[in-house]
Write an enzyme that holds these catalytic residues in place. Structure first.
Site, PDB file in Angstrom:
ATOM      1  N   ASP A 150       0.861  -1.180   0.000  1.00 11.32           N
ATOM      2  CA  ASP A 150       0.000   0.000   0.000  1.00 11.32           C
ATOM      3  C   ASP A 150       0.895   1.226   0.000  1.00 11.32           C
ATOM      4  OD1 ASP A 150      -2.717   1.358   0.466  1.00 11.32           O
ATOM      5  OD2 ASP A 150      -1.515   2.155   2.126  1.00 11.32           O
ATOM      6  N   GLU A 234      -1.659  -1.790  -5.701  1.00 10.08           N
ATOM      7  CA  GLU A 234      -2.846  -1.067  -6.131  1.00 10.08           C
ATOM      8  C   GLU A 234      -2.735  -0.657  -7.603  1.00 10.08           C
ATOM      9  OE1 GLU A 234      -4.473   1.581  -2.583  1.00 10.08           O
ATOM     10  OE2 GLU A 234      -2.313   1.817  -2.834  1.00 10.08           O
ATOM     11  N   CYS A 323     -11.898  -1.566  14.442  1.00 14.75           N
ATOM     12  CA  CYS A 323     -13.143  -2.226  14.039  1.00 14.75           C
ATOM     13  C   CYS A 323     -13.848  -2.797  15.263  1.00 14.75           C
ATOM     14  CB  CYS A 323     -12.842  -3.324  13.027  1.00 14.75           C
ATOM     15  SG  CYS A 323     -14.328  -4.137  12.358  1.00 14.75           S
ATOM     16  N   CYS A 325     -14.901  -5.696  15.594  1.00 12.57           N
ATOM     17  CA  CYS A 325     -14.481  -7.071  15.833  1.00 12.57           C
ATOM     18  C   CYS A 325     -13.251  -7.153  16.740  1.00 12.57           C
ATOM     19  CB  CYS A 325     -14.199  -7.779  14.510  1.00 12.57           C
ATOM     20  SG  CYS A 325     -12.782  -7.121  13.607  1.00 12.57           S
ATOM     21  N   ASP A 332      -2.712   1.827   6.940  1.00 12.36           N
ATOM     22  CA  ASP A 332      -1.961   1.402   5.763  1.00 12.36           C
ATOM     23  C   ASP A 332      -1.672  -0.094   5.802  1.00 12.36           C
ATOM     24  OD1 ASP A 332      -1.976   3.992   4.844  1.00 12.36           O
ATOM     25  OD2 ASP A 332      -0.034   4.488   5.733  1.00 12.36           O
TER      26      ASP A 332
END
Length: 379
Positions: A150, A234, A323, A325, A332
């Site tokens: 990334d 990407e 998150c 979770c 990144d």
């Protein structure tokens, strides 16, 4: 412009007509004129293709070249000496014999392997480029590793393993020297010898920065490709990211893929990072070392959770991915993991290569006693 439907063969025929009208073209070797026509046709053909594909925005209408800093010879018009340390150009331009300096050993290649010779003028001298018809490949031991990259502005890239490479920012570091050289050019009188000297110094400063970028991209790409069997990155469209259209809502292109939001305030930093050059060298070394390189869609790679797949909205200033979770990591690194997951999904889990990847990722299948191993199904 004047004759619609002009093809590549028409340009080649028109070269002989122009050679009779212009003395400087008549002095050139015939194959040099053909190479120039091929260069013009590549620009025209790209315009035709963009029109047929319905590319959004400008189609890249061919422009007239103001000044040319290179000339390309094919198989005639030049001759190497027996020691391969000098080259002689035999057309009427009067270039004559040039001494070659460098570490490249031309004895390694046959004369018939050299398909083109190009003279390129740069601010620190004239360079001779040889186009060799040769296949380059190297056999190295498989590592059993995969990686997702990334790219960014603060960090040059963050991989799926959490490793970070700092952005060298060569333009930002050399900007002070560039501004001083540019001021010296502006103070000189146009057309004077002192202005020409100042422009020469400014050109050498820019040339140094471009070479620093290339050297960094080549060394980093080679290291990444040699250390991993699969590299996912990407599929960025740099042209859309540095456009001057600010604050507009991203729209769908003809291909159905979304365009990233444009922010011209970051254009200098994005161009300084040279992400596209890094990608080009990754793909090149991937062919040399027989590695798999995959370009994935960057949409929602930063918003999607790499553990549960939930979408967690965050602004560009939010650098930590949190998150529900329980996953908490750098945004990144989370994006790099998503890029790797999409890359593996694109390649698929078939073939010997992906069986090795499954073992590297901790996935395995057991072979019962008495069964044939070649008939077992990989994970």
């Amino acid at each position: 412009m004047d004759n619609k439907g002009t093809g590549k063969a028409d340009l080649q025929k028109y070269c002989s007509v122009l050679a009779k009208q212009f003395s400087f073209a008549c002095e050139l070797n015939s194959m040099v004129r053909q190479a120039s026509a091929e260069r013009a046709w590549s620009s025209i053909n790209r315009f035709y293709v963009n029109c047929k594909q319905g590319v959004v925005g400008k189609k890249g209408f061919p422009k007239f070249q103001k000044n040319c800093r290179s000339v390309e010879y094919k198989t005639t018009g030049w001759k190497l000496t027996s020691d391969r340390k000098s080259i002689t150009f035999s057309d009427k331009k009067g270039i004559g014999r040039l001494k070659l300096k460098g570490t490249r050993d031309l004895h390694f290649f046959q004369i018939n392997q050299i398909k083109r010779v190009r003279l390129v003028k740069r601010y620190d001298g004239v360079y001779v480029q040889f186009c060799i018809d040769s296949e380059r490949w190297e056999n190295i031991t498989p590592t059993g590793k995969t990686i997702g990259l990334d790219v960014g502005l603060k960090e040059y890239y963050t991989d799926s393993n959490g490793e970070v490479v700092k952005n060298p920012a060569f333009l930002r570091k050399g900007e002070k020297v560039l501004k001083r050289a540019q001021r010296r050019v502006s103070r000189k009188i146009k057309g004077s010898n002192n202005r020409g000297k100042a422009r020469h110094i400014l050109g050498k400063r820019h040339l140094k920065i471009s070479r620093q970028r290339k050297d960094h991209a080549v060394k980093l790409a080679r290291c990444v490709v040699q250390s991993n069997d699969l590299i996912a990155y990407e599929d960025l469209r740099i042209k859309n990211m540095v456009s001057q259209r600010v604050g507009r809502v991203p729209r769908l292109e003809a291909t159905g893929e979304p365009v990233r939001a444009r922010n011209h305030c970051l254009a200098k930093s994005i161009n300084d990072a040279s992400w596209y050059q890094f990608r080009v060298w990754i793909e090149y070394f991937g062919k040399v070392f027989k590695r798999v390189t995959v370009a994935v869609n960057p949409q929602y790679t930063s918003q999607e959770c790499s553990s549960c797949g939930a979408i967690v909205k965050k602004t560009l200033s939010t650098r930590t991915h949190i998150c529900l979770c329980g996953t908490k990591m750098d945004r990144d690194e989370n994006a790099a993991k998503n890029i790797l997951s999409r890359g593996l999904g694109t390649v698929g889990h078939t073939g010997t290569f992906m069986l090795d990847m499954s073992n590297a990722l901790g996935e395995s299948t057991s072979t019962p006693v008495g069964e044939i191993q070649s008939e077992q199904v990989g994970s």
